[in-house]
Design an enzyme around this catalytic site. Structure first.
Site, short mmCIF file in Angstrom:
data_model
loop_
_atom_site.label_atom_id
_atom_site.label_comp_id
_atom_site.label_asym_id
_atom_site.label_seq_id
_atom_site.Cartn_x
_atom_site.Cartn_y
_atom_site.Cartn_z
N GLU A 1 40.26 42.93 36.70
CA GLU A 1 39.64 41.62 36.28
C GLU A 1 38.91 40.96 37.41
O GLU A 1 39.28 40.94 38.59
CB GLU A 1 40.86 41.02 35.88
N CYS B 1 46.14 35.37 35.18
CA CYS B 1 45.68 36.81 36.05
C CYS B 1 46.58 37.67 35.50
O CYS B 1 47.80 37.58 35.35
CB CYS B 1 46.20 36.48 37.59
#
EC number: 2.1.1.192
Length: 364
Positions: free
Chosen positions: A107, A351
């Site tokens: 990511e 996250c």
């Protein structure tokens, strides 16, 4: 540049036939060219194509000879990331899920601020630190990223911004993984993006965050690059911090503070303490007082983080009123503290959340 020595030292690095061309620092590119019997000045031309013109292929480097272009193609790859998912929040935050050459996913997040555009990059595929509030640790550590794979995250975001003539102005190394567990590649990444032949992002516009790998804090203090430094603290007492962050059992709070004191003695730079607030765990006024007592006398700032809910974790968000009380108590005790503005709350902003949704890609 990934050498045989680096691979021996870092067993979690990938073993690709060709490494990313973005893994080479400017001096490494110069040296490599000389070793190949090429002229050293070609490094500047290559870096201009990669970082200023931001080409997608070596064939586009038209002021290089055909033979040199072929030599580059034989040894390096330019494309290392494929965009799998792109989520855009109503506040302008964009989250990217990238697929790497070997099918793993990572990511990267673009955050828009009044003062510029900030990119949050990932340094590992997964994480083995095991913080009990973090989605990134679900599934453990798969491998470390090459420096070039980290650089490519910034470049891919920059290419997206090129359409509106915007620029990446800040980088935070706070994505998936523990940067200090991929230390050499992280340092190469920092030197590459900071280089004026590359993206020329000022060292003081880059922040690296660690969960507290103490030996590497000492190493980082001795580096000759003035990068901003943040530490994920989350609790002032070992009992609470060990519950939230098992790494604390190896590197406890007392030893962590000693390492930070060394860092400040060497660099004379401020440290940011990141403090996620978890309802009923570390968010009471007594915890604020413990924190103030621990860090009193350090040149520091506390970044209070209202935690994102992670479905796989049991922690709950602290009430807004309690967050304000916590901040007020720290300030009353003489600690510089602010509450981090929440961004991307309407997308998979925590996250590791987006990657967790797509993790079947990695469990083939």
């Amino acid at each position: 540049m990934i050498t045989a020595e680096k691979k021996k030292k870092n067993k979690f690095l990938p073993n690709f036939d060709k490494q990313s061309i973005y893994s080479l620092r400017f001096d490494e590119m110069q040296n490599w060219l000389v070793e190949q019997g090429q002229q050293k000045f070609r490094a500047k031309q290559i870096f201009e194509w990669l970082y200023q013109k931001r080409v997608d292929s070596i064939d586009e480097m038209t002021n290089l000879s055909k033979d040199l272009r072929q030599l580059l193609k034989d040894n390096f790859t330019v494309t290392t990331l494929t965009t799998v998912v792109k989520q855009e929040s109503k506040d302008g935050t964009i989250k990217f899920l990238f697929e790497l050459q070997d099918g793993y996913t990572i990511e990267t997040v673009l955050m828009r601020h009044d003062y510029g555009n900030s990119v949050c990059v990932t340094t590992q595929v997964g994480c083995r630190i095991g913080c009990t509030f973090c989605a990134s640790t679900l599934g453990g550590l798969k491998r470390n990223l090459e420096a070039g794979e980290i650089v490519s995250q910034v470049l891919t975001v920059q290419k997206a911004l090129d359409a509106t003539e915007e620029r990446v102005s800040q980088i935070v190394i706070m994505g998936i993984g523990e940067p200090f567990e991929n230390y050499d590649e992280m340092m190469d990444f920092l030197r590459i993006v900071n280089d004026d032949n590359s993206l020329n992002i000022g060292a003081r516009h880059i922040t690296v965050s660690t969960s507290g790998i103490i030996p590497r804090i000492y190493d980082f203090a001795d580096e000759d690059i003035q990068i901003n430094f943040a530490v994920s603290l989350h609790a002032a007492k070992d009992e609470v911090r060990s519950r939230l962050m098992p790494i604390n059992r190896a590197y406890n709070v007392e030893k962590l503070i000693e390492a930070i004191q060394y860092y400040q003695e060497k660099t004379n730079r401020r440290v940011t303490f990141e403090y996620g607030l978890f309802g009923g765990v570390n968010d009471q006024l007594e915890h604020a007082r413990e924190l103030a007592h621990l860090i009193k006398g350090l040149n520091c700032h506390v970044n209070l983080i209202p935690v994102n809910h992670v479905p796989e974790r049991n922690y709950v968000k602290t009430a807004k009123n309690d967050i304000f009380k916590f901040e007020k108590e720290l300030k009353r005790l003489g600690i510089n503290a602010t509450i981090r503005r929440e961004q991307g709350s309407d997308i998979d902003a925590a996250c590791g959340q987006l990657r967790a949704k797509e993790r079947q890609v990695e469990t083939r």
